[in-house]
Design a protein around this motif. Structure first.
Motif, PDB file in Angstrom:
ATOM      1  N   GLU A  59      -6.139  17.285 -11.698  1.00 22.56           N
ATOM      2  CA  GLU A  59      -5.784  16.875 -10.471  1.00 22.56           C
ATOM      3  C   GLU A  59      -5.072  15.886  -9.928  1.00 22.56           C
ATOM      4  OE1 GLU A  59      -9.792  17.188  -8.099  1.00 22.56           O
ATOM      5  OE2 GLU A  59     -10.163  18.971  -8.612  1.00 22.56           O
ATOM      6  N   GLU A  60      -5.362  14.591 -10.919  1.00 23.82           N
ATOM      7  CA  GLU A  60      -4.894  13.554 -10.869  1.00 23.82           C
ATOM      8  C   GLU A  60      -4.647  12.857 -11.767  1.00 23.82           C
ATOM      9  OE1 GLU A  60      -5.363  10.823  -7.089  1.00 23.82           O
ATOM     10  OE2 GLU A  60      -7.694  10.553  -8.116  1.00 23.82           O
ATOM     11  N   VAL A  61      -3.378  11.597 -12.364  1.00 23.28           N
ATOM     12  CA  VAL A  61      -3.961  11.099 -13.374  1.00 23.28           C
ATOM     13  C   VAL A  61      -2.869   9.598 -12.558  1.00 23.28           C
ATOM     14  CG1 VAL A  61      -2.074  10.016 -15.900  1.00 23.28           C
ATOM     15  CG2 VAL A  61      -2.986  12.884 -14.878  1.00 23.28           C
ATOM     16  N   ASN A  62      -3.528   8.559 -13.132  1.00 23.38           N
ATOM     17  CA  ASN A  62      -3.166   7.004 -12.402  1.00 23.38           C
ATOM     18  C   ASN A  62      -2.843   6.369 -14.455  1.00 23.38           C
ATOM     19  OD1 ASN A  62      -3.152   7.532 -10.052  1.00 23.38           O
ATOM     20  ND2 ASN A  62      -5.629   7.179 -10.480  1.00 23.38           N
ATOM     21  N   ILE A  63      -2.014   5.969 -14.233  1.00 29.73           N
ATOM     22  CA  ILE A  63      -1.305   5.078 -15.032  1.00 29.73           C
ATOM     23  C   ILE A  63      -1.041   3.302 -15.041  1.00 29.73           C
ATOM     24  CG2 ILE A  63      -0.353   4.689 -17.567  1.00 29.73           C
ATOM     25  CD1 ILE A  63       0.965   7.346 -16.837  1.00 29.73           C
ATOM     26  N   PHE A  64      -2.120   2.563 -15.159  1.00 25.89           N
ATOM     27  CA  PHE A  64      -2.597   0.914 -14.890  1.00 25.89           C
ATOM     28  C   PHE A  64      -1.396   0.184 -15.610  1.00 25.89           C
ATOM     29  CE2 PHE A  64      -6.314   3.291 -13.481  1.00 25.89           C
ATOM     30  CZ  PHE A  64      -6.373   3.454 -12.614  1.00 25.89           C
ATOM     31  N   SER A  65      -0.865  -0.287 -15.041  1.00 22.99           N
ATOM     32  CA  SER A  65      -0.122  -1.680 -15.511  1.00 22.99           C
ATOM     33  C   SER A  65      -0.048  -2.553 -15.151  1.00 22.99           C
ATOM     34  CB  SER A  65       1.583  -0.992 -16.283  1.00 22.99           C
ATOM     35  OG  SER A  65       2.001  -0.838 -14.922  1.00 22.99           O
ATOM     36  N   ASN A  66      -0.373  -3.441 -15.120  1.00 25.63           N
ATOM     37  CA  ASN A  66      -0.238  -5.209 -14.547  1.00 25.63           C
ATOM     38  C   ASN A  66      -1.439  -4.964 -13.243  1.00 25.63           C
ATOM     39  OD1 ASN A  66       0.274  -6.280 -16.547  1.00 25.63           O
ATOM     40  ND2 ASN A  66       3.137  -6.225 -16.045  1.00 25.63           N
ATOM     41  N   ASP A  67      -0.504  -5.603 -12.007  1.00 26.89           N
ATOM     42  CA  ASP A  67      -0.071  -4.376 -10.252  1.00 26.89           C
ATOM     43  C   ASP A  67       0.140  -4.013 -10.030  1.00 26.89           C
ATOM     44  OD1 ASP A  67      -1.934  -6.706 -10.593  1.00 26.89           O
ATOM     45  OD2 ASP A  67      -0.663  -8.385  -9.911  1.00 26.89           O
TER      46      ASP A  67
ATOM     47  N   LEU B 179       5.545  15.150 -10.194  1.00 30.06           N
ATOM     48  CA  LEU B 179       5.915  14.032  -9.276  1.00 30.06           C
ATOM     49  C   LEU B 179       4.910  12.333  -9.355  1.00 30.06           C
ATOM     50  CD1 LEU B 179       6.639  16.481  -6.094  1.00 30.06           C
ATOM     51  CD2 LEU B 179       8.753  15.188  -8.110  1.00 30.06           C
ATOM     52  N   SER B 180       5.859  11.203  -9.643  1.00 27.75           N
ATOM     53  CA  SER B 180       5.123  10.548  -9.522  1.00 27.75           C
ATOM     54  C   SER B 180       5.462   9.728  -8.836  1.00 27.75           C
ATOM     55  CB  SER B 180       5.342  10.074 -10.719  1.00 27.75           C
ATOM     56  OG  SER B 180       6.408   9.830 -11.280  1.00 27.75           O
ATOM     57  N   GLN B 181       4.102   8.354  -7.946  1.00 23.44           N
ATOM     58  CA  GLN B 181       4.406   7.244  -7.165  1.00 23.44           C
ATOM     59  C   GLN B 181       4.195   6.294  -8.013  1.00 23.44           C
ATOM     60  OE1 GLN B 181       2.719   9.094  -3.812  1.00 23.44           O
ATOM     61  NE2 GLN B 181       3.614  10.252  -3.155  1.00 23.44           N
ATOM     62  N   THR B 182       5.190   4.995  -7.586  1.00 23.89           N
ATOM     63  CA  THR B 182       4.674   3.994  -7.942  1.00 23.89           C
ATOM     64  C   THR B 182       3.952   2.965  -7.136  1.00 23.89           C
ATOM     65  OG1 THR B 182       6.603   4.202  -9.982  1.00 23.89           O
ATOM     66  CG2 THR B 182       5.624   1.861  -9.611  1.00 23.89           C
ATOM     67  N   LYS B 183       2.644   2.578  -6.482  1.00 22.92           N
ATOM     68  CA  LYS B 183       1.672   1.955  -5.920  1.00 22.92           C
ATOM     69  C   LYS B 183       1.573   1.032  -6.650  1.00 22.92           C
ATOM     70  CE  LYS B 183       0.889   6.448  -3.453  1.00 22.92           C
ATOM     71  NZ  LYS B 183      -0.156   7.256  -2.904  1.00 22.92           N
ATOM     72  N   LYS B 184       1.338   0.096  -5.911  1.00 22.05           N
ATOM     73  CA  LYS B 184       0.000  -0.719  -5.713  1.00 22.05           C
ATOM     74  C   LYS B 184      -1.507  -0.622  -6.241  1.00 22.05           C
ATOM     75  CE  LYS B 184       3.143  -4.140  -3.547  1.00 22.05           C
ATOM     76  NZ  LYS B 184       3.203  -5.787  -3.509  1.00 22.05           N
ATOM     77  N   LEU B 185      -1.846  -1.772  -6.864  1.00 20.55           N
ATOM     78  CA  LEU B 185      -3.226  -1.830  -7.054  1.00 20.55           C
ATOM     79  C   LEU B 185      -4.285  -1.417  -5.946  1.00 20.55           C
ATOM     80  CD1 LEU B 185      -5.479  -1.022  -9.352  1.00 20.55           C
ATOM     81  CD2 LEU B 185      -4.816  -3.161  -9.526  1.00 20.55           C
ATOM     82  N   GLN B 186      -3.614  -2.051  -5.165  1.00 13.78           N
ATOM     83  CA  GLN B 186      -4.785  -2.623  -3.817  1.00 13.78           C
ATOM     84  C   GLN B 186      -4.400  -1.041  -3.071  1.00 13.78           C
ATOM     85  OE1 GLN B 186      -2.577  -4.652  -5.025  1.00 13.78           O
ATOM     86  NE2 GLN B 186      -3.944  -6.297  -5.438  1.00 13.78           N
ATOM     87  N   ASP B 187      -3.488  -0.404  -3.405  1.00 16.59           N
ATOM     88  CA  ASP B 187      -3.167   0.635  -1.936  1.00 16.59           C
ATOM     89  C   ASP B 187      -4.481   1.741  -2.548  1.00 16.59           C
ATOM     90  OD1 ASP B 187      -1.464  -0.964  -0.783  1.00 16.59           O
ATOM     91  OD2 ASP B 187       0.162   0.686  -2.091  1.00 16.59           O
ATOM     92  N   LEU B 188      -4.398   2.118  -3.823  1.00 14.95           N
ATOM     93  CA  LEU B 188      -5.277   2.903  -4.222  1.00 14.95           C
ATOM     94  C   LEU B 188      -6.524   2.497  -4.356  1.00 14.95           C
ATOM     95  CD1 LEU B 188      -3.161   4.642  -6.425  1.00 14.95           C
ATOM     96  CD2 LEU B 188      -2.958   5.289  -4.736  1.00 14.95           C
ATOM     97  N   LEU B 189      -6.589   1.353  -4.273  1.00  6.38           N
ATOM     98  CA  LEU B 189      -8.292   1.028  -4.630  1.00  6.38           C
ATOM     99  C   LEU B 189      -9.508   1.466  -4.056  1.00  6.38           C
ATOM    100  CD1 LEU B 189      -9.463  -1.624  -6.676  1.00  6.38           C
ATOM    101  CD2 LEU B 189      -9.973  -3.367  -4.919  1.00  6.38           C
ATOM    102  N   PRO B 190     -10.441   1.673  -3.097  1.00  5.25           N
ATOM    103  CA  PRO B 190     -10.837   2.274  -2.777  1.00  5.25           C
ATOM    104  C   PRO B 190     -11.374   4.027  -3.288  1.00  5.25           C
ATOM    105  CG  PRO B 190      -9.689   1.964  -0.776  1.00  5.25           C
ATOM    106  CD  PRO B 190      -9.022   1.850  -2.433  1.00  5.25           C
ATOM    107  N   SER B 191      -9.919   4.529  -3.450  1.00  2.00           N
ATOM    108  CA  SER B 191     -10.651   5.560  -4.103  1.00  2.00           C
ATOM    109  C   SER B 191     -10.284   5.992  -5.633  1.00  2.00           C
ATOM    110  CB  SER B 191      -8.958   6.669  -3.906  1.00  2.00           C
ATOM    111  OG  SER B 191      -7.908   6.012  -4.084  1.00  2.00           O
ATOM    112  N   ILE B 192      -9.951   4.837  -5.950  1.00  2.16           N
ATOM    113  CA  ILE B 192     -10.076   4.550  -8.003  1.00  2.16           C
ATOM    114  C   ILE B 192     -11.343   4.104  -8.680  1.00  2.16           C
ATOM    115  CG2 ILE B 192      -7.844   5.461  -7.900  1.00  2.16           C
ATOM    116  CD1 ILE B 192      -6.387   2.787  -9.110  1.00  2.16           C
TER     117      ILE B 192
END
Length: 113
Positions: free
Chosen positions: A55-63, A87-100
């Motif tokens: 359903e979703e993929v997150n690729i983490f790099s630094n912040d 389609l991808s979106q680049t977001k800050k880690l803090q924006d996605l923190l509760p859900s991931i």
């Protein structure tokens, strides 16, 4: 020099007149669809298979996090190759923190498991 004489000399020099070689085929420019077909053929040679149910993929790099929603994921495990398209979106880690939080693991938060 006389202007009439110059015009007569310029008229004698022909470019593309009688007896010149014609262009036999029209030059066609490559489009993105041909690039996509070429990529698909290379992936087919690698032996990638589609991985269903992601359903979703997150690729983490630094912040930052590159977040894909409903991506097409293909994998070739023998060659350790993974292809994520969509389609991808680049977001800050803090924006996605509760859900991931479950994806990050307990070590990030200093918890022992």
């Amino acid at each position: 020099m006389d202007v009439n004489r110059l015009q007569k000399l310029a008229g004698a020099v022909r470019t593309g007149g009688k007896g010149s070689v014609r262009r036999k085929k029209k030059v066609s420019h490559k489009t993105t669809s041909t690039d996509d077909k070429r990529l698909q053929s290379v992936l087919k040679r690698l032996g990638v298979t589609t991985v269903p149910g992601i359903e979703e993929v997150n690729i983490f790099s630094n912040d930052t996090v590159t977040h894909f929603t409903s991506p097409k994921v293909q994998a070739a495990t023998p060659s350790n190759t993974y292809v994520i398209s969509g389609l991808s979106q680049t977001k800050k880690l803090q924006d996605l923190l509760p859900s991931i939080a479950s994806q990050l693991g307990a070590k990030i938060f200093g918890l022992r498991v």
